[in-house]
Design an enzyme around this catalytic site. Structure first.
Site, PDB file in Angstrom:
ATOM      1  N   SER A   1      60.532  20.866  -7.509  1.00  0.00           N
ATOM      2  CA  SER A   1      60.721  21.900  -8.534  1.00  0.00           C
ATOM      3  C   SER A   1      62.118  21.779  -9.131  1.00  0.00           C
ATOM      4  CB  SER A   1      60.526  23.306  -7.933  1.00  0.00           C
ATOM      5  OG  SER A   1      60.789  24.285  -8.926  1.00  0.00           O
TER       6      SER A   1
ATOM      7  N   GLU B   1      61.572  15.339 -13.833  1.00  0.00           N
ATOM      8  CA  GLU B   1      60.263  14.839 -13.371  1.00  0.00           C
ATOM      9  C   GLU B   1      60.243  13.317 -13.264  1.00  0.00           C
ATOM     10  OE1 GLU B   1      58.745  18.691 -15.745  1.00  0.00           O
ATOM     11  OE2 GLU B   1      58.557  16.720 -16.653  1.00  0.00           O
TER      12      GLU B   1
ATOM     13  N   SER C   1      63.595  23.611 -11.337  1.00  0.00           N
ATOM     14  CA  SER C   1      64.259  24.924 -11.403  1.00  0.00           C
ATOM     15  C   SER C   1      64.413  25.549 -10.024  1.00  0.00           C
ATOM     16  CB  SER C   1      63.438  25.867 -12.276  1.00  0.00           C
ATOM     17  OG  SER C   1      62.165  26.076 -11.679  1.00  0.00           O
ATOM     18  N   GLY C   2      63.578  25.140  -9.091  1.00  0.00           N
ATOM     19  CA  GLY C   2      63.572  25.773  -7.762  1.00  0.00           C
ATOM     20  C   GLY C   2      63.081  27.202  -7.819  1.00  0.00           C
TER      21      GLY C   2
ATOM     22  N   THR D   1      59.959  28.208  -9.944  1.00  0.00           N
ATOM     23  CA  THR D   1      58.622  28.435 -10.511  1.00  0.00           C
ATOM     24  C   THR D   1      57.852  29.379  -9.582  1.00  0.00           C
ATOM     25  OG1 THR D   1      58.663  26.296 -11.591  1.00  0.00           O
ATOM     26  CG2 THR D   1      56.498  27.273 -11.266  1.00  0.00           C
TER      27      THR D   1
ATOM     28  N   SER E   1      55.807  18.364 -12.325  1.00  0.00           N
ATOM     29  CA  SER E   1      56.433  18.238 -10.997  1.00  0.00           C
ATOM     30  C   SER E   1      55.342  18.131  -9.932  1.00  0.00           C
ATOM     31  CB  SER E   1      57.329  19.444 -10.712  1.00  0.00           C
ATOM     32  OG  SER E   1      58.383  19.492 -11.641  1.00  0.00           O
TER      33      SER E   1
HETATM   34  O1  LIG Z   1      59.811  21.700 -11.846  1.00  0.00           O
HETATM   35  P1  LIG Z   1      59.706  23.186 -12.071  1.00  0.00           P
HETATM   36  O2  LIG Z   1      61.002  23.806 -12.456  1.00  0.00           O
HETATM   37  O3  LIG Z   1      59.041  23.894 -10.916  1.00  0.00           O
HETATM   38  O4  LIG Z   1      58.812  23.389 -13.328  1.00  0.00           O
HETATM   39  C1  LIG Z   1      57.486  23.032 -13.451  1.00  0.00           C
HETATM   40  C2  LIG Z   1      57.097  23.231 -14.874  1.00  0.00           C
HETATM   41  O5  LIG Z   1      57.725  22.201 -15.647  1.00  0.00           O
HETATM   42  C3  LIG Z   1      56.754  21.429 -16.303  1.00  0.00           C
HETATM   43  O6  LIG Z   1      56.491  20.292 -15.484  1.00  0.00           O
HETATM   44  C4  LIG Z   1      57.175  21.092 -17.728  1.00  0.00           C
HETATM   45  O7  LIG Z   1      58.203  20.200 -17.860  1.00  0.00           O
HETATM   46  C5  LIG Z   1      55.537  22.257 -16.320  1.00  0.00           C
HETATM   47  O8  LIG Z   1      54.398  21.507 -16.290  1.00  0.00           O
HETATM   48  C6  LIG Z   1      55.659  23.176 -15.142  1.00  0.00           C
HETATM   49  O9  LIG Z   1      55.172  24.417 -15.488  1.00  0.00           O
END
Ligand SMILES: O=P(O)(O)OC[C@H]1O[C@](O)(CO)[C@@H](O)[C@@H]1O
Length: 199
Positions: A89, A166, A91-92, A94, A50
Site C-alpha cells: 500500500s 506500484e 499510502s499505507g 487504503t 497495488s
Molecule cells: O497503494 P494504495 O495507497 O493502498 O492505493 C491503492 C489504490 O491505488 C491504485 O492502485 C491507483 O493507483 C488504485 O487501484 C487503488 O485504489
C-alpha cells in the site's frame, strides 16, 4: 536508438526505479527476507494495482515452494498467530486494506508493509516496513533523469497516481524473489515444475 515518447517514458521510469533502489534501506530489506523465510504461512494483500502486485508476488512465493495465499480469494485459509501478511500500500491508509491489516494484527499475525508512508494507519501497526520512496519531489534527481526530462520537455503524463509506487513495488517484489532463490538454492526449473499447468 530513437527517442520515441513511449521509449522515453520507459527510460524515465527505469531511472526513477534505480534512484529509489539507491535510497532503500538494506536493513528493511533483510528484515523482510527474514520474515518470509521464518514464516509458516504468508498472505499477501493490496487494493487495485497495488493488489495486482500482491497477487503476482504470492504466485512467485508459491513457485518457490512457500505456503502463500492472497487475501480475499475463495481458497484462502484462516490466518493463525505467527503467520505473516505482506501488505502492499503506497499510502499505507487504503481503508479496506487497513481494516484487514488490523484484523490480522488482532489474530496475532505479523504485518509486513511495503509502502511510501511509514507514518500511516498500517505503518503504525506493522512489525516490518520497507519504504519505497515514491513521492516525486522526495526522490533526488539524477543527471540521467534530468537529461530525459530535458528531451521530453515538461509533461504531466508521466506515472500518474500511484504508478511510481506500484511499478517500483513490482520490480522490488521480483528482486526479493530472486534473492530468495539464491538463499534457498532454488533453480528456475524448480519454479517451473510448480507453475500452473492447467491455465
Ligand atoms: O497503494 P494504495 O495507497 O493502498 O492505493 C491503492 C489504490 O491505488 C491504485 O492502485 C491507483 O493507483 C488504485 O487501484 C487503488 O485504489
Amino acid at each position: 536508438m530513437t527517442n520515441h515518447p513511449v521509449k522515453n517514458m520507459m527510460r524515465l521510469m527505469a531511472t526513477k526505479i534505480r534512484t529509489i533502489a539507491d535510497v532503500m534501506s538494506d536493513d528493511e530489506i533483510d528484515t523482510l527476507l527474514a520474515e518470509i523465510l521464518n514464516a509458516n504461512r504468508i498472505y499477501t494483500m493490496g487494493a487495485g494495482r497495488s493488489g495486482l502486485v500482491a497477487k503476482s508476488f504470492a504466485m512467485r512465493l508459491m513457485h518457490l515452494g512457500l505456503s502463500a495465499f492472497v487475501v480475499g480469494e475463495t481458497v484462502t485459509p484462516a490466518m493463525k498467530p505467527g503467520d505473516v501478511i505482506i501488505v502492499f500500500s503506497g499510502s499505507g491508509a487504503t481503508k479496506t486494506v487497513a481494516d484487514i491489516s488490523e484484523t490480522a494484527k488482532e489474530i496475532g499475525g505479523r504485518i509486513c508493509l511495503i509502502t511510501s508512508k511509514k507514518d500511516s494507519r498500517i505503518g503504525r501497526i506493522a512489525d516490518c516496513i520497507v519504504i519505497i520512496e515514491s513521492q516525486r519531489d522526495k526522490v533526488a534527481d539524477e543527471s540521467a533523469e534530468f537529461e530525459i526530462r530535458q528531451m521530453m520537455g515538461e509533461h504531466k503524463s508521466f506515472a500518474p497516481l500511484g504508478t511510481i509506487f506500484e511499478t517500483t513495488a513490482m520490480v522490488f517484489a521480483d528482486a526479493i524473489i530472486s534473492r530468495l532463490m539464491e538463499i534457498t538454492q532454488c533453480r528456475p526449473e524448480d519454479l517451473q515444475c510448480r507453475h500452473a499447468n492447467i491455465e
